[in-house]
Enzyme design. Structure first.
Site, PDB file in Angstrom:
ATOM      1  N   VAL A  62       0.811  -1.227   0.000  1.00 24.20           N
ATOM      2  CA  VAL A  62       0.000   0.000   0.000  1.00 24.20           C
ATOM      3  C   VAL A  62       0.841   1.272   0.000  1.00 24.20           C
ATOM      4  O   VAL A  62       0.312   2.361  -0.234  1.00 24.20           O
ATOM      5  CB  VAL A  62      -1.001   0.045   1.184  1.00 24.20           C
ATOM      6  CG1 VAL A  62      -1.995  -1.095   1.127  1.00 24.20           C
ATOM      7  CG2 VAL A  62      -0.276   0.098   2.517  1.00 24.20           C
ATOM      8  N   ASN A  88      -6.662  -0.638   5.916  1.00 20.78           N
ATOM      9  CA  ASN A  88      -6.332  -1.240   7.210  1.00 20.78           C
ATOM     10  C   ASN A  88      -4.848  -1.551   7.380  1.00 20.78           C
ATOM     11  O   ASN A  88      -4.361  -1.600   8.505  1.00 20.78           O
ATOM     12  CB  ASN A  88      -7.165  -2.532   7.354  1.00 20.78           C
ATOM     13  CG  ASN A  88      -6.646  -3.415   8.458  1.00 20.78           C
ATOM     14  OD1 ASN A  88      -6.892  -3.163   9.632  1.00 20.78           O
ATOM     15  ND2 ASN A  88      -5.893  -4.452   8.103  1.00 20.78           N
ATOM     16  N   SER A 141      -6.163   4.523  15.267  1.00 15.26           N
ATOM     17  CA  SER A 141      -5.706   3.940  16.541  1.00 15.26           C
ATOM     18  C   SER A 141      -5.969   4.953  17.645  1.00 15.26           C
ATOM     19  O   SER A 141      -6.025   6.158  17.384  1.00 15.26           O
ATOM     20  CB  SER A 141      -4.203   3.658  16.468  1.00 15.26           C
ATOM     21  OG  SER A 141      -3.676   3.408  17.747  1.00 15.26           O
ATOM     22  N   TYR A 154       4.378   6.105  14.421  1.00 18.19           N
ATOM     23  CA  TYR A 154       3.079   5.432  14.282  1.00 18.19           C
ATOM     24  C   TYR A 154       1.964   6.378  14.714  1.00 18.19           C
ATOM     25  O   TYR A 154       0.964   6.559  14.000  1.00 18.19           O
ATOM     26  CB  TYR A 154       3.091   4.173  15.154  1.00 18.19           C
ATOM     27  CG  TYR A 154       1.794   3.408  15.192  1.00 18.19           C
ATOM     28  CD1 TYR A 154       1.406   2.613  14.116  1.00 18.19           C
ATOM     29  CD2 TYR A 154       0.959   3.458  16.314  1.00 18.19           C
ATOM     30  CE1 TYR A 154       0.222   1.898  14.150  1.00 18.19           C
ATOM     31  CE2 TYR A 154      -0.224   2.743  16.359  1.00 18.19           C
ATOM     32  CZ  TYR A 154      -0.584   1.965  15.276  1.00 18.19           C
ATOM     33  OH  TYR A 154      -1.764   1.254  15.310  1.00 18.19           O
ATOM     34  N   ALA A 155       2.136   6.995  15.889  1.00 14.38           N
ATOM     35  CA  ALA A 155       1.109   7.901  16.413  1.00 14.38           C
ATOM     36  C   ALA A 155       0.885   9.073  15.463  1.00 14.38           C
ATOM     37  O   ALA A 155      -0.255   9.474  15.197  1.00 14.38           O
ATOM     38  CB  ALA A 155       1.527   8.399  17.798  1.00 14.38           C
ATOM     39  N   LYS A 158      -1.116   7.990  12.456  1.00 17.57           N
ATOM     40  CA  LYS A 158      -2.543   7.772  12.720  1.00 17.57           C
ATOM     41  C   LYS A 158      -3.262   9.105  12.970  1.00 17.57           C
ATOM     42  O   LYS A 158      -4.444   9.245  12.624  1.00 17.57           O
ATOM     43  CB  LYS A 158      -2.728   6.819  13.901  1.00 17.57           C
ATOM     44  CG  LYS A 158      -2.190   5.409  13.649  1.00 17.57           C
ATOM     45  CD  LYS A 158      -2.916   4.685  12.506  1.00 17.57           C
ATOM     46  CE  LYS A 158      -2.493   3.234  12.364  1.00 17.57           C
ATOM     47  NZ  LYS A 158      -3.163   2.524  11.284  1.00 17.57           N
ATOM     48  N   ILE A 187      -5.474  -4.454  20.662  1.00 13.95           N
ATOM     49  CA  ILE A 187      -6.199  -5.620  20.161  1.00 13.95           C
ATOM     50  C   ILE A 187      -5.210  -6.785  20.041  1.00 13.95           C
ATOM     51  O   ILE A 187      -4.070  -6.600  19.598  1.00 13.95           O
ATOM     52  CB  ILE A 187      -6.812  -5.304  18.761  1.00 13.95           C
ATOM     53  CG1 ILE A 187      -7.605  -3.981  18.809  1.00 13.95           C
ATOM     54  CG2 ILE A 187      -7.690  -6.456  18.283  1.00 13.95           C
ATOM     55  CD1 ILE A 187      -8.701  -3.893  19.845  1.00 13.95           C
TER      56      ILE A 187
HETATM   57  P1  NAD Z   1      -1.068  -7.179  11.937  1.00 11.75           P
HETATM   58  O1  NAD Z   1       0.391  -6.900  11.965  1.00 11.75           O
HETATM   59  O2  NAD Z   1      -1.569  -8.435  12.545  1.00 11.75           O
HETATM   60  O3  NAD Z   1      -1.619  -7.100  10.434  1.00 11.75           O
HETATM   61  C1  NAD Z   1      -1.232  -6.064   9.565  1.00 11.75           C
HETATM   62  C2  NAD Z   1      -1.310  -6.573   8.137  1.00 11.75           C
HETATM   63  O4  NAD Z   1      -0.893  -5.493   7.284  1.00 11.75           O
HETATM   64  C3  NAD Z   1      -0.365  -7.744   7.881  1.00 11.75           C
HETATM   65  O5  NAD Z   1      -1.024  -8.767   7.195  1.00 11.75           O
HETATM   66  C4  NAD Z   1       0.761  -7.132   7.054  1.00 11.75           C
HETATM   67  O6  NAD Z   1       1.379  -8.047   6.172  1.00 11.75           O
HETATM   68  C5  NAD Z   1      -0.002  -6.038   6.325  1.00 11.75           C
HETATM   69  N1  NAD Z   1       0.904  -5.010   5.798  1.00 11.75           N
HETATM   70  C6  NAD Z   1       1.981  -4.453   6.406  1.00 11.75           C
HETATM   71  N2  NAD Z   1       2.585  -3.600   5.571  1.00 11.75           N
HETATM   72  C7  NAD Z   1       1.873  -3.615   4.428  1.00 11.75           C
HETATM   73  C8  NAD Z   1       2.009  -2.943   3.183  1.00 11.75           C
HETATM   74  N3  NAD Z   1       3.029  -2.106   2.943  1.00 11.75           N
HETATM   75  N4  NAD Z   1       1.088  -3.176   2.226  1.00 11.75           N
HETATM   76  C9  NAD Z   1       0.081  -4.049   2.436  1.00 11.75           C
HETATM   77  N5  NAD Z   1      -0.083  -4.735   3.578  1.00 11.75           N
HETATM   78  C10 NAD Z   1       0.810  -4.510   4.560  1.00 11.75           C
HETATM   79  O7  NAD Z   1      -1.734  -5.923  12.629  1.00 11.75           O
HETATM   80  P2  NAD Z   1      -3.231  -5.625  13.112  1.00 11.75           P
HETATM   81  O8  NAD Z   1      -3.197  -5.523  14.578  1.00 11.75           O
HETATM   82  O9  NAD Z   1      -4.196  -6.508  12.457  1.00 11.75           O
HETATM   83  O10 NAD Z   1      -3.360  -4.138  12.554  1.00 11.75           O
HETATM   84  C11 NAD Z   1      -4.223  -3.774  11.481  1.00 11.75           C
HETATM   85  C12 NAD Z   1      -4.449  -2.277  11.540  1.00 11.75           C
HETATM   86  O11 NAD Z   1      -5.051  -1.950  12.788  1.00 11.75           O
HETATM   87  C13 NAD Z   1      -3.166  -1.450  11.450  1.00 11.75           C
HETATM   88  O12 NAD Z   1      -3.393  -0.293  10.675  1.00 11.75           O
HETATM   89  C14 NAD Z   1      -2.917  -1.059  12.885  1.00 11.75           C
HETATM   90  O13 NAD Z   1      -2.200   0.140  13.003  1.00 11.75           O
HETATM   91  C15 NAD Z   1      -4.331  -0.908  13.395  1.00 11.75           C
HETATM   92  N6  NAD Z   1      -4.427  -1.007  14.848  1.00 11.75           N
HETATM   93  C16 NAD Z   1      -4.067  -2.142  15.498  1.00 11.75           C
HETATM   94  C17 NAD Z   1      -4.160  -2.177  16.884  1.00 11.75           C
HETATM   95  C18 NAD Z   1      -3.781  -3.389  17.686  1.00 11.75           C
HETATM   96  O14 NAD Z   1      -3.694  -3.277  18.919  1.00 11.75           O
HETATM   97  N7  NAD Z   1      -3.559  -4.545  17.093  1.00 11.75           N
HETATM   98  C19 NAD Z   1      -4.590  -1.050  17.596  1.00 11.75           C
HETATM   99  C20 NAD Z   1      -4.937   0.087  16.891  1.00 11.75           C
HETATM  100  C21 NAD Z   1      -4.847   0.099  15.519  1.00 11.75           C
END
Ligand code: NAD
Length: 257
Positions: A62, A88, A141, A154-155, A158, A187
């Site tokens: 992405v 996402n 986030s 990261y912050a 977002k 999460i």
């Molecule tokens: P995760 O690491 O389990 O999954 C993230 C996915 O994004 C992975 O499959 C990864 O391969 C993919 N990815 C990474 N770089 C990429 C790129 N350049 N192009 C396409 N895909 C790419 O993380 P998650 O916890 O499922 O997070 C998903 C979203 O939710 C993220 O944006 C994260 O910032 C947000 N988020 C997560 C949490 C948490 O606590 N897990 C909290 C707030 C926000």
């Protein structure tokens, strides 16, 4: 089924919140296109979700504008149009503020913020051409509004994303396109099981989480499904925070509950 016959694109759909979202959108009746940079995991997930006639998986980075555009084009070629775009994909490297290099900064902003920007633009362009509105959902986030210097870039990414949501919501409202954000608390996914959470931060997170536990990916997917549906027809420009009460808590929760 809230989303019968809709066509949805989910970036970062190979695992975690993206995978749970793809699964939930399928359950709600949508056809789903998942894009992810991790080809092996993407293929495993597409297979595991079943229903090959309702899923398309495409390797996508992405942070590359043309690849996000290709993902949207592929969805249209396969299913005829796009109704829902979920930006996402994201990364959250833990790093001391002073150690951040230009390459680190560009990488996180490129994936988290630019990815969402180009995804929003590509989806909106297509939805405007179709003339039937649509919904764009950006995965933000709680860190968009809380200051944790260990994940500063990261912050920042977002916080910027929330303005992708706000500005795009206003730009595309005349076309019947809603743009909304989801800002999860902590999460239980691989992102936090990796270096994001140590046992010390685990204690700190739970002390700051009134519901006393991490969220599940499915609990974020259900918010996405709601926002993508007509049940949320008057919500646009906002970021909704499924965070177990973290943002509204002043001080910390008592240790023994
Ligand atoms: P995760 O690491 O389990 O999954 C993230 C996915 O994004 C992975 O499959 C990864 O391969 C993919 N990815 C990474 N770089 C990429 C790129 N350049 N192009 C396409 N895909 C790419 O993380 P998650 O916890 O499922 O997070 C998903 C979203 O939710 C993220 O944006 C994260 O910032 C947000 N988020 C997560 C949490 C948490 O606590 N897990 C909290 C707030 C926000």
């Amino acid at each position: 089924m809230k989303l019968a016959g809709k066509i949805a694109v989910v970036t970062g759909g190979a695992q975690g919140i993206g995978r749970a979202t793809a699964e939930r959108l399928l359950l709600e009746g949508a056809n789903v296109v998942i894009g992810d940079v991790n080809q092996t995991r993407l293929e495993e997930t597409a297979l595991a979700l079943g229903q090959p006639d309702r899923i398309l998986a495409l390797v996508t980075d992405v942070s590359k504008k043309e690849e996000v555009e290709t993902l949207v084009t592929a969805a249209v070629r396969r299913f005829g149009r796009i109704d829902i775009m979920v930006n996402n994909a994201g990364i959250a490297p833990v790093q001391d503020f002073l150690s951040v290099t230009k390459a680190d900064y560009d990488k996180v902003l490129g994936i988290n913020l630019e990815g969402a920007f180009w995804g929003t633009q590509a989806a909106a362009r297509q939805m405007i051409a179709q003339g039937h509105g649509g919904v764009i959902i950006n995965m933000s986030s709680i860190n968009s509004g809380l200051a944790n210097p260990n994940v500063a870039i990261y912050a920042i990414s977002k916080a910027g994303m929330n303005q992708v949501t706000g500005t795009a919501a206003v730009a595309f409202a005349p076309h019947g396109i809603r743009v909304v954000g989801v800002g999860p608390g902590t999460i239980d996914t691989e992102m936090v099981r990796g270096d994001f959470v140590s046992s010390a931060t685990d204690r700190a997170i739970l002390a700051r989480t009134p519901l006393g536990r991490y969220g599940k990916a499915e609990e974020i997917a259900s918010v996405v499904a709601f926002l993508a549906s007509d049940d949320a027809s008057y919500i646009t420009g906002e970021t909704i925070y499924p965070d177990g009460g973290r943002r509204v808590l002043n001080y910390v929760m008592p240790e023994k509950r």
